[in-house]
Write an enzyme that holds these catalytic residues in place. Structure first.
Site, PDB file in Angstrom:
ATOM      1  N   SER B 125      35.877  49.466  38.071  1.00 61.20           N
ATOM      2  CA  SER B 125      36.501  48.484  38.951  1.00 61.20           C
ATOM      3  C   SER B 125      36.149  47.049  38.551  1.00 61.20           C
ATOM      4  CB  SER B 125      36.088  48.742  40.407  1.00 61.20           C
ATOM      5  OG  SER B 125      34.765  48.356  40.629  1.00 61.20           O
ATOM      6  N   LYS B 161      31.642  43.878  43.512  1.00 62.53           N
ATOM      7  CA  LYS B 161      32.862  43.085  43.671  1.00 62.53           C
ATOM      8  C   LYS B 161      32.548  41.626  43.367  1.00 62.53           C
ATOM      9  CE  LYS B 161      35.844  46.164  45.416  1.00 62.53           C
ATOM     10  NZ  LYS B 161      35.165  47.200  44.605  1.00 62.53           N
TER      11      LYS B 161
END
Lengths: 205, 205
Positions: B125, B161
């Site tokens: 990710s 993130k």
DNA sequence: CAAGAACATGGATAAAAATACAGCGTGCGC
DNA sequence: GCGCACGCTGTATTTTTATCCATGTTCTTG
């Protein structure tokens, strides 16, 4: 086994002293630091710590305690960082290093005997292998295998490339579409094979 | 100052013993190892090594030599590796670690006091921030700033993130077009800010 | 409550280790 | 050929350090 609060205090003191001065406190130094009237207090604490597996002691030796987790901890190697490796590099001449990088052997999968070194990456030529400008690449001296990332000497400069050997002639390939170089590998000096990467702070990502 | 061959031998022995057992040899142990008939031989060598700046000695203490280069070397921190950080993490409870990673303070720009930890990256990710599956990310507990990469707890799982705070409401963003998530940052528990990355061997890149 | 663990005192002993002093031979530079 | 660093022998002394014994207080815990 859980340590008591007092035992943890002792252990913390040992850690702090050892980290700061590099040598382990003796029982008397422990005694003085905690204000014990007797050495026995320190000794019995050490015994308790040993019984609970926090430290390991060798008998009848001065300052011969070591931390249990240090005993089975992976050894650390200090790899020198080179900005670039000069052309005629041989084992005798040590090129000047721009500091050292300390990594533990296991996380790099290093062999402790093999002389590893690190290279500061310049440019984006390996960006698609997710190696960024400013990263430190750790390399080992060994024969490259297919798809290894290697440091090679090209035009007097050391650069990182992927080594491709698919049965035919081996060649080197950059991992960036802007560098569509395919360089025959025979003519080049392979200076090391990448075994790890360290990306530090003090940069934006 | 250059060491003589014999002095280098002594220094190598000290290094080897210290690395292996964690404690420094005493003068007698040096004497025995080299087969000296007298302790004075060992002592005078140590004195020479000290005069040449290879080691530092504290007087009248057992096994109290340290290597000069260790004295000013960057300290090493052992950061625990967590597979994932559980939800209700507080300072008291230490989640079980999957081993430790040893990094030197300088290359990570770490603060020695700040409790850092490492996280093994799963998935792709963050691939566009050049963080690969299997990498170890080193994190620190502190307030995130704009564009920092952070570990956040989402749906009971810790994921990496990018933290974006451009004047409006801060949010979290994945660095992969397949994960077009924009998650409001307020509702989430930020568990750490990325300060470094270690990519080991034993994988293909 | 009894038992045990943890924590502490006081004093004593022996091993371990650093240190000191007096030499000796060899090679090297000046 | 004098001084000097180097590498080492031999013996002796002192300090540091680990270890032992006997004892007492406070906790906790079954």
């Amino acid at each position: 086994m859980k340590l008591t609060a007092r035992q943890q205090e002792i252990l913390d003191y040992l850690h702090a002293e050892h980290r700061q001065s590099g040598i382990m406190p003796s029982t008397r130094e422990i005694q003085e630091h905690f204000g014990f009237a007797s050495q026995t207090a320190a000794v019995s604490h050490l015994r308790a710590l040993e019984k609970k597996g926090a430290i390991v002691k060798k008998d009848r030796k001065a300052r011969s305690l070591i931390f249990a987790d240090a005993a089975d901890r992976e050894p650390i190697v200090d790899v020198p960082i080179y900005g670039a490796i000069p052309a005629g590099y041989s084992d005798d001449t040590t090129p000047e290093a721009d500091g050292t990088l300390s990594v533990d052997v296991r996380s790099m999968g290093l062999d402790e005997r093999s002389k590893a070194y690190a290279l500061k990456v310049r440019g984006e030529s390996m960006i698609e292998a997710h190696i960024m400008d400013g990263d430190h690449v750790v390399l080992e001296y060994r024969e490259p295998r297919d798809q290894d990332i290697v440091a090679a000497l090209i035009d007097g400069e050391t650069t990182l490339k992927r080594y491709v050997n698919n049965g035919r002639k081996p060649f080197l390939k950059a991992e960036n579409p802007d560098f569509p170089d395919l360089i025959p590998a025979q003519e080049l000096l392979i200076q090391g094979v990448m075994v790890g990467l360290v990306r530090g702070a003090s940069r934006r990502w």
